[in-house]
Structure formats: structure tokens, C-alpha cells
Design an enzyme around this catalytic site. Structure first.
Site, mmCIF file in Angstrom:
data_model
loop_
_atom_site.group_PDB
_atom_site.id
_atom_site.type_symbol
_atom_site.label_atom_id
_atom_site.label_comp_id
_atom_site.label_asym_id
_atom_site.label_seq_id
_atom_site.Cartn_x
_atom_site.Cartn_y
_atom_site.Cartn_z
ATOM 1 N N GLU A 31 0.064 -15.271 -42.362
ATOM 2 C CA GLU A 31 0.879 -15.121 -41.137
ATOM 3 C C GLU A 31 2.365 -15.115 -41.476
ATOM 4 O O GLU A 31 2.838 -15.944 -42.254
ATOM 5 C CB GLU A 31 0.576 -16.273 -40.182
ATOM 6 C CG GLU A 31 0.563 -15.870 -38.740
ATOM 7 C CD GLU A 31 -0.636 -15.006 -38.387
ATOM 8 O OE1 GLU A 31 -0.440 -13.785 -38.187
ATOM 9 O OE2 GLU A 31 -1.752 -15.524 -38.319
ATOM 10 N N HIS A 32 3.079 -14.172 -40.877
ATOM 11 C CA HIS A 32 4.519 -13.988 -41.103
ATOM 12 C C HIS A 32 4.816 -13.671 -42.570
ATOM 13 O O HIS A 32 5.905 -13.955 -43.074
ATOM 14 C CB HIS A 32 5.322 -15.201 -40.636
ATOM 15 C CG HIS A 32 5.332 -15.353 -39.141
ATOM 16 N ND1 HIS A 32 6.220 -14.669 -38.340
ATOM 17 C CD2 HIS A 32 4.539 -16.068 -38.304
ATOM 18 C CE1 HIS A 32 5.972 -14.985 -37.063
ATOM 19 N NE2 HIS A 32 4.957 -15.823 -37.034
ATOM 20 N N THR A 33 3.850 -13.075 -43.237
ATOM 21 C CA THR A 33 4.067 -12.575 -44.593
ATOM 22 C C THR A 33 4.277 -11.072 -44.600
ATOM 23 O O THR A 33 4.763 -10.517 -45.586
ATOM 24 C CB THR A 33 2.859 -12.900 -45.497
ATOM 25 O OG1 THR A 33 1.670 -12.430 -44.850
ATOM 26 C CG2 THR A 33 2.735 -14.394 -45.743
ATOM 27 N N GLY A 85 -0.653 -11.413 -23.863
ATOM 28 C CA GLY A 85 0.059 -12.583 -24.371
ATOM 29 C C GLY A 85 -0.773 -13.502 -25.232
ATOM 30 O O GLY A 85 -0.348 -14.606 -25.545
ATOM 31 N N SER A 116 -2.675 -8.829 -30.397
ATOM 32 C CA SER A 116 -2.074 -7.511 -30.664
ATOM 33 C C SER A 116 -2.435 -6.443 -29.647
ATOM 34 O O SER A 116 -2.794 -5.319 -29.993
ATOM 35 C CB SER A 116 -2.427 -7.027 -32.079
ATOM 36 O OG SER A 116 -1.836 -7.862 -33.020
ATOM 37 N N GLU A 120 7.826 0.103 -32.277
ATOM 38 C CA GLU A 120 8.016 -1.258 -31.755
ATOM 39 C C GLU A 120 9.331 -1.852 -32.258
ATOM 40 O O GLU A 120 10.032 -2.543 -31.521
ATOM 41 C CB GLU A 120 6.842 -2.153 -32.133
ATOM 42 C CG GLU A 120 6.957 -3.537 -31.511
ATOM 43 C CD GLU A 120 5.633 -4.167 -31.153
ATOM 44 O OE1 GLU A 120 5.655 -5.353 -30.786
ATOM 45 O OE2 GLU A 120 4.591 -3.509 -31.236
ATOM 46 N N ASP A 122 -0.248 -5.661 -37.704
ATOM 47 C CA ASP A 122 -1.015 -5.458 -36.478
ATOM 48 C C ASP A 122 -1.441 -4.005 -36.316
ATOM 49 O O ASP A 122 -2.598 -3.704 -36.024
ATOM 50 C CB ASP A 122 -0.198 -5.902 -35.263
ATOM 51 C CG ASP A 122 0.109 -7.387 -35.283
ATOM 52 O OD1 ASP A 122 -0.451 -8.097 -36.139
ATOM 53 O OD2 ASP A 122 0.917 -7.830 -34.453
ATOM 54 N N TYR A 168 10.883 -14.907 -32.747
ATOM 55 C CA TYR A 168 10.285 -14.093 -33.815
ATOM 56 C C TYR A 168 11.355 -13.403 -34.658
ATOM 57 O O TYR A 168 11.351 -13.476 -35.883
ATOM 58 C CB TYR A 168 9.341 -13.058 -33.197
ATOM 59 C CG TYR A 168 8.581 -12.208 -34.181
ATOM 60 C CD1 TYR A 168 7.269 -12.520 -34.519
ATOM 61 C CD2 TYR A 168 9.152 -11.089 -34.773
ATOM 62 C CE1 TYR A 168 6.553 -11.739 -35.414
ATOM 63 C CE2 TYR A 168 8.454 -10.309 -35.669
ATOM 64 C CZ TYR A 168 7.155 -10.636 -35.986
ATOM 65 O OH TYR A 168 6.461 -9.852 -36.874
#
Length: 387
Positions: A33-35, A124, A128, A162, A174, A224
Site C-alpha cells: 500500500e502506497h508503494t 467511498g 477503486s 485521474e 488501481d 493522499y
């Protein structure tokens, strides 16, 4: 589903013409995650829930959108010459952004479209829904206009839209998972090179359970983008003392040896998460290949602690769900999944413990958080495709 949505399409837009149906899945990330914007590895899988689309080419340049999820907006009309972000346009900014990005890449969209959308991903939830809609739109454009666009490029175009049309500085994970997913497999993706392999998710006597906290988040309005900026600041300072391109290039030992170069303590913790999470992901995939599901679960748990403490993208409700899960016998691993600030947890639970897991977490969350929680015992599905 296809027949019901096609019937609604004809009711809205009239019959006749070449009406086509499509599906793009949501995703859950098992670990990593967040990589994805830090040059590391991720390990998501496509779900069997996602976004359905019915579309037909028009003879003019007008665009008409309708979503069963936002039926109060009715049919939203615009045109191919009006592809600009507009807050009043709501959800249609996502397909409009993809159309805008296709044209930025040199693909000419010569005719407008009538489009009907229905998604069964909870809004939410962190599964994704936006990436699913972007990939769906890209697939519609590729198919209806007969464009020679690989699905990997569809994913990249979705990310670009995006980032630059909708203002969320997300990574590629995603969109890639939605475009390139494969049934019963997760995608082990190097986000720096886009090299990937499919890894069978063989859980034997266990299931993947997603728990929706009902705490909604919006990545555009959340921290984010701040996390990405903090990671980039840490990277710039590390580059002064070690020759690296991304945080994903570092081992844990290399990070520990050079972390003092990062002056800001918060940025140092963000970088630590990115480095350690990347290495956890590599080890987790190896553990799965070796049928060591217990190690995989421990790495999931460590991932949550890092996301909670070093990256600070969890929240009180999510931490409650994870900590409750860790106490339930038969839970192999549990962590927050998605961008954070709410959304869902993902847990691997032994089949004979799934009912107890759902009952225990549902009751405790209701008592302690004050509202209901939703559970999805999920299967791994295919990537985006025409129906």
C-alpha cells in the site's frame, strides 16, 4: 445484469444501433500500500464486483451519461468539445477525463456516445470505484472506435486522467488491476517498470473477507496528495547521499544506513513505510508461492501497523476493525486496504471461522463505533472485458 441494463438503456436513449455491454472490476490490494507511486511493488487482485457500462456510438459529437447509482442527476449531457473538469458534472468527470486523456495521447474521438453506468462497488469504500469507471471508459473507447490500444495503455491513460483531470495524484495500481486482472490470481506488479506476473491465490481452507467500515473518504480532498509530496521530499534528500531512482530501490538495511539524510522526521517515517512495505510485499508473494499462508498473514498485519504509525493513513474506525479481527481465532491476517482515511479492511479468514468473524466484528463495531459494518466474502475475477 446485461439484459436489465440494456433494457434501461433503450428506455433512456431509444432502441436501434449497435448497443454494446462492458464490465471493469474493482480491486482489493492484498499487500503493498502506497508503494505504487514510490517505485515499489503491489499485489492487488480484481474482484467480481465493479462497474458495468452500456454504450452506443452517436452520429454527432454529443455525449450523454446516465448512472443508476446517481439517478437523481438524470441524463447528463455534454460534448466532445466540452471536456473540461466541472464540479457540477459530478461523477461524469471520470469518463470525461478519460476521453480527454485519450485525445491528449493522439487518439481521435470522432463521434459522441450514449452511455449508461451501473456500479456495485460501494462508493467511498476504497475498492477503486473511480479506477474501475476509468478503465471501463477506456475499454468502451478502445472497442467502439476500433482503437489499437493495449489494456496496459488503457490503465496508464486512466491514471493520467485521474492525476491531471480529476486532481488526485494516484499511482498506477488501481487502474492496472482493473484492466489486467485474472481470475483466481493476484497481480504482482513492479510499478516502476510495469513488469508483472500473475500469482495464483491458493488459500486452501481460507477466504478473503472485505469489511467496509462505512467511513467514506475522498482521496482528492484527503491527505493522499500530502503523503505523496512527503515521500518525494524524502526521496530528494536521500538522493544526495545514495544513487537511487525511487524509494523502491532501497533495502531496509540501506534505508537505515542513510535515513539521517532526511531532515524532516515525518518525511523520514513516510519513506520508511515505502521501503519496508515494498520489501514486505516481495516477501509476501514468495510466501504465497511457498504455500506459507501464515507468514503472508503476519506480513499483512505488519503492513497495517506501518500504515497506521509511519504513513498515518488509517483512522480510529479502521484500527478498531483490524484490532478486533486480530483477536478472532481463525484470522490469518488483517489490514487496511486502499488509499486510507476510511474505507475497508481486507482479512484472510479460515472458512470455518468466517461466520464467527462476521458476527464478532459486526457486534463489536456496532457497540463501539455506533453504526453498522458491511462484509463481502469475495472471489477474484477477471480484468475489464466486453460482455
Amino acid at each position: 445484469m446485461k439484459e436489465r441494463l440494456t433494457e434501461k438503456f433503450r428506455e433512456l436513449y431509444g432502441s436501434g444501433g449497435d448497443i454494446r455491454a462492458y464490465f471493469a472490476p474493482g480491486r482489493v490490494n492484498l499487500i503493498g500500500e502506497h508503494t505504487d507511486y514510490n517505485g515499489g511493488h503491489v499485489f492487488p487482485c480484481a474482484l467480481t464486483i465493479g462497474t458495468y457500462g452500456i454504450a452506443r456510438k452517436r452520429e454527432d459529437r454529443r455525449l450523454r451519461f446516465y448512472s443508476l447509482n446517481f439517478d437523481q442527476m438524470g441524463v447528463v449531457e455534454t460534448g466532445l468539445d466540452e471536456l473540461i473538469p466541472n464540479e457540477a458534472a459530478g461523477w461524469t468527470n471520470y469518463p470525461k477525463g478519460v476521453m480527454w486523456a485519450f485525445e491528449k495521447r493522439g487518439y481521435k474521438l470522432t463521434h459522441g456516445l450514449d452511455i449508461l453506468i451501473y456500479g456495485d462497488i460501494p462508493n467511498g469504500s476504497g475498492l477503486s470505484s473511480s479506477a474501475s469507471l476509468e478503465v471501463l471508459t477506456g475499454l468502451i473507447l478502445k472497442d467502439i472506435y476500433g482503437l489499437d490500444v493495449p489494456m496496459t495503455e488503457v490503465a496508464l491513460i486512466g491514471q493520467y486522467s485521474e492525476n491531471n483531470f480529476n486532481g488526485c495524484n494516484c499511482g498506477i495500481m488501481d487502474q492496472f488491476a482493473s484492466a489486467m486482472g485474472k481470475k483466481d490470481n493476484a497481480v504482482f506488479l513492479d510499478t516502476e517498470t510495469l513488469e508483472y506476473e500473475y500469482a495464483p491465490v491458493v488459500l486452501a481452507d481460507a477466504r478473503i473477507v472485505i469489511t467496509n467500515s462505512k467511513v467514506k473518504h475522498s482521496l482528492v480532498d484527503s491527505a493522499y496528495n500530502d503523503r505523496r509530496r512527503e515521500s518525494e521530499e524524502a526521496l530528494m534528500e536521500l538522493r544526495r547521499v545514495i544513487d537511487i531512482k525511487t524509494l523502491g530501490d532501497l533495502t531496509e538495511q540501506e534505508f537505515e544506513a542513510h535515513k539521517s539524510a532526511i531532515g524532516n522526521e515525518v518525511c523520514r517515517r513516510r519513506a520508511k513505510h515505502a521501503v519496508y512495505e515494498n520489501r514486505r510485499t516481495i516477501r509476501a508473494v514468495e510466501a504465497l508461492k511457498n504455500n506459507d499462508i501464515e507468514l503472508f498473514g503476519r506480513l499483512m498485519n505488519a503492513s497495517h501497523i506501518s500504515l497506521r504509525d509511519d504513513y498515518e493513513v488509517s483512522c480510529e474506525e479502521i484500527d478498531l476493525l483490524v484490532e478486533l479481527a486480530w483477536e478472532v481465532p481463525g484470522v490469518i491476517g488483517s489490514r487496511i486496504t486502499g488509499g486510507g482515511f476510511g474505507g475497508c479492511t481486507v482479512s484472510i479468514v479460515r472458512k470455518d471461522a468466517v461466520d464467527t468473524f462476521i458476527q464478532t466484528l459486526g457486534k463489536a463495531y456496532r457497540e463501539q463505533a455506533g453504526h453498522e459494518v458491511e462484509f463481502y466474502v469475495v472471489d477474484i475475477g477477471d480484468g475489464a472485458h466486453r460482455l
